[in-house]
Design a protein around this motif. Structure first.
Motif, PDB file in Angstrom:
ATOM      1  N   THR A   3       0.955  -1.191   0.015  1.00 42.72           N
ATOM      2  CA  THR A   3      -0.057  -0.089   0.044  1.00 42.72           C
ATOM      3  C   THR A   3       0.836   1.396   0.089  1.00 42.72           C
ATOM      4  O   THR A   3       2.025   1.132   0.236  1.00 42.72           O
ATOM      5  CB  THR A   3      -1.048   0.039   1.215  1.00 42.72           C
ATOM      6  OG1 THR A   3      -0.123   0.182   2.528  1.00 42.72           O
ATOM      7  CG2 THR A   3      -1.913  -1.120   0.940  1.00 42.72           C
ATOM      8  N   THR A   5       1.124   5.432   1.216  1.00 43.52           N
ATOM      9  CA  THR A   5       0.855   6.604   2.276  1.00 43.52           C
ATOM     10  C   THR A   5       0.427   7.889   1.270  1.00 43.52           C
ATOM     11  O   THR A   5       1.238   8.162   0.479  1.00 43.52           O
ATOM     12  CB  THR A   5       2.094   6.862   2.946  1.00 43.52           C
ATOM     13  OG1 THR A   5       2.319   5.748   3.976  1.00 43.52           O
ATOM     14  CG2 THR A   5       1.534   8.148   4.348  1.00 43.52           C
ATOM     15  N   GLN A  18      -3.701   9.536   5.028  1.00 42.76           N
ATOM     16  CA  GLN A  18      -3.851   8.113   5.279  1.00 42.76           C
ATOM     17  C   GLN A  18      -2.858   7.279   4.858  1.00 42.76           C
ATOM     18  O   GLN A  18      -1.993   7.507   3.938  1.00 42.76           O
ATOM     19  CB  GLN A  18      -5.185   7.856   4.040  1.00 42.76           C
ATOM     20  CG  GLN A  18      -6.063   6.799   4.423  1.00 42.76           C
ATOM     21  CD  GLN A  18      -6.633   6.682   5.661  1.00 42.76           C
ATOM     22  OE1 GLN A  18      -6.130   5.771   6.539  1.00 42.76           O
ATOM     23  NE2 GLN A  18      -7.553   7.202   5.780  1.00 42.76           N
ATOM     24  N   ASP A  19      -2.596   6.190   5.663  1.00 43.88           N
ATOM     25  CA  ASP A  19      -1.752   4.907   5.608  1.00 43.88           C
ATOM     26  C   ASP A  19      -2.247   3.605   4.802  1.00 43.88           C
ATOM     27  O   ASP A  19      -3.883   3.769   4.849  1.00 43.88           O
ATOM     28  CB  ASP A  19      -1.039   4.522   6.513  1.00 43.88           C
ATOM     29  CG  ASP A  19      -0.187   5.458   7.245  1.00 43.88           C
ATOM     30  OD1 ASP A  19       0.629   6.417   6.395  1.00 43.88           O
ATOM     31  OD2 ASP A  19      -0.137   5.666   8.578  1.00 43.88           O
ATOM     32  N   ASN A  20      -2.169   2.873   4.031  1.00 42.23           N
ATOM     33  CA  ASN A  20      -2.717   1.635   3.621  1.00 42.23           C
ATOM     34  C   ASN A  20      -3.582   1.881   2.684  1.00 42.23           C
ATOM     35  O   ASN A  20      -4.545   1.406   2.709  1.00 42.23           O
ATOM     36  CB  ASN A  20      -3.309   1.078   4.805  1.00 42.23           C
ATOM     37  CG  ASN A  20      -2.350   0.459   5.951  1.00 42.23           C
ATOM     38  OD1 ASN A  20      -1.422  -0.019   5.572  1.00 42.23           O
ATOM     39  ND2 ASN A  20      -3.022   0.691   7.127  1.00 42.23           N
ATOM     40  N   GLU A  22      -4.740   1.692  -1.078  1.00 41.01           N
ATOM     41  CA  GLU A  22      -4.373   0.875  -2.055  1.00 41.01           C
ATOM     42  C   GLU A  22      -4.301   1.448  -3.489  1.00 41.01           C
ATOM     43  O   GLU A  22      -3.615   1.131  -4.234  1.00 41.01           O
ATOM     44  CB  GLU A  22      -5.836  -0.160  -2.261  1.00 41.01           C
ATOM     45  CG  GLU A  22      -6.233  -0.854  -1.048  1.00 41.01           C
ATOM     46  CD  GLU A  22      -7.554  -1.341  -0.820  1.00 41.01           C
ATOM     47  OE1 GLU A  22      -8.175  -1.448  -1.898  1.00 41.01           O
ATOM     48  OE2 GLU A  22      -7.865  -1.531   0.282  1.00 41.01           O
ATOM     49  N   LYS A  54      -8.854   4.944  -2.565  1.00 42.10           N
ATOM     50  CA  LYS A  54      -9.354   3.820  -2.044  1.00 42.10           C
ATOM     51  C   LYS A  54      -8.441   3.071  -0.848  1.00 42.10           C
ATOM     52  O   LYS A  54      -7.214   2.859  -1.050  1.00 42.10           O
ATOM     53  CB  LYS A  54      -9.335   2.820  -3.204  1.00 42.10           C
ATOM     54  CG  LYS A  54     -10.183   1.537  -2.959  1.00 42.10           C
ATOM     55  CD  LYS A  54     -10.551   0.707  -4.211  1.00 42.10           C
ATOM     56  CE  LYS A  54     -11.308  -0.549  -3.586  1.00 42.10           C
ATOM     57  NZ  LYS A  54     -11.802  -1.561  -4.657  1.00 42.10           N
ATOM     58  N   CYS A  55      -9.248   2.846   0.080  1.00 38.65           N
ATOM     59  CA  CYS A  55      -8.439   2.236   1.500  1.00 38.65           C
ATOM     60  C   CYS A  55      -9.275   1.399   2.324  1.00 38.65           C
ATOM     61  O   CYS A  55     -10.688   1.822   2.371  1.00 38.65           O
ATOM     62  CB  CYS A  55      -7.944   3.659   2.348  1.00 38.65           C
ATOM     63  SG  CYS A  55      -6.960   2.915   3.755  1.00 38.65           S
ATOM     64  N   ASN A  56      -8.868   0.113   2.232  1.00 37.71           N
ATOM     65  CA  ASN A  56      -9.520  -0.769   3.263  1.00 37.71           C
ATOM     66  C   ASN A  56     -10.856  -1.003   2.364  1.00 37.71           C
ATOM     67  O   ASN A  56     -11.956  -1.340   3.041  1.00 37.71           O
ATOM     68  CB  ASN A  56      -9.887  -0.720   4.779  1.00 37.71           C
ATOM     69  CG  ASN A  56      -8.688  -0.293   5.302  1.00 37.71           C
ATOM     70  OD1 ASN A  56      -7.806  -1.090   5.038  1.00 37.71           O
ATOM     71  ND2 ASN A  56      -8.409   0.660   6.113  1.00 37.71           N
ATOM     72  N   GLY A  57     -10.890  -1.117   1.015  1.00 35.22           N
ATOM     73  CA  GLY A  57     -12.290  -1.466   0.305  1.00 35.22           C
ATOM     74  C   GLY A  57     -13.194  -0.227   0.278  1.00 35.22           C
ATOM     75  O   GLY A  57     -14.201  -0.419  -0.437  1.00 35.22           O
ATOM     76  N   GLN A  58     -12.772   0.950   0.855  1.00 37.37           N
ATOM     77  CA  GLN A  58     -13.783   1.987   0.711  1.00 37.37           C
ATOM     78  C   GLN A  58     -13.083   3.212   0.031  1.00 37.37           C
ATOM     79  O   GLN A  58     -12.016   3.338  -0.095  1.00 37.37           O
ATOM     80  CB  GLN A  58     -14.078   2.426   2.284  1.00 37.37           C
ATOM     81  CG  GLN A  58     -14.906   1.580   2.875  1.00 37.37           C
ATOM     82  CD  GLN A  58     -15.406   1.918   4.387  1.00 37.37           C
ATOM     83  OE1 GLN A  58     -15.083   3.257   4.539  1.00 37.37           O
ATOM     84  NE2 GLN A  58     -16.250   1.268   4.971  1.00 37.37           N
ATOM     85  N   SER A  59     -13.831   4.111  -0.674  1.00 38.74           N
ATOM     86  CA  SER A  59     -13.319   5.278  -1.352  1.00 38.74           C
ATOM     87  C   SER A  59     -13.615   6.674  -0.592  1.00 38.74           C
ATOM     88  O   SER A  59     -14.897   6.574  -0.310  1.00 38.74           O
ATOM     89  CB  SER A  59     -14.185   5.131  -2.772  1.00 38.74           C
ATOM     90  OG  SER A  59     -13.664   3.946  -3.392  1.00 38.74           O
TER      91      SER A  59
END
Length: 134
Positions: A3, A5, A18-20, A22, A54-59
């Motif tokens: 991922t 940053t 935000q970290d992680n 995608e 997009k992070c943890n499946g959410q936008s």
């Protein structure tokens, strides 16, 4: 999955970090650009538009003005004059700004700074569009 940053910075400091992440989708002057971990180092000029994160499946969607994106393999820094997440946009204020800009553009062309009014209209329309992603 590797991922990124992401850090979005304005003259007032960091407004979104935000970290992680995608993928980050940018609106560059050359068109839309998707950035994932391992992207080649790049500096890209941005236009008035939005950043999709997009992070943890959410936008998340962030309205931004012109600026630059500094892309590295593990991090994206975005430098803009202003940035506002979809949740933070005051829709009524954006609609009012659009009306003001339209009024100036429709008025006496000799008394209007056309470039300034056109940019204000683009910013207002962008904020209205991004607010739909709340």
């Amino acid at each position: 999955m590797n991922t990124l940053t992401l850090d979005i910075v304005t003259p007032n400091g960091s407004v979104y970090k935000q970290d992680n992440v995608e993928i980050v989708v940018l609106q560059t002057t050359a068109g839309e650009m998707g950035v994932m971990h391992g992207h080649i180092p790049t500096v890209a000029p941005l236009r008035i538009g939005h950043i999709k994160v997009k992070c943890n499946g959410q936008s998340d969607y962030i309205a931004v003005t012109e600026g630059f994106a500094e892309i590295r393999q593990e991090k994206v820094n975005i430098l803009v004059q202003s940035a506002e997440s979809a949740e933070d946009i005051d829709l009524e204020r954006a609609k009012s700004a659009k009306q003001r800009a339209t009024f100036y553009l429709d008025g006496d062309k000799e008394d209007t700074d056309l470039k300034r009014a056109e940019r204000a209209l683009k910013r207002a329309e962008n904020r209205i569009e991004v607010a739909k992603f709340k």
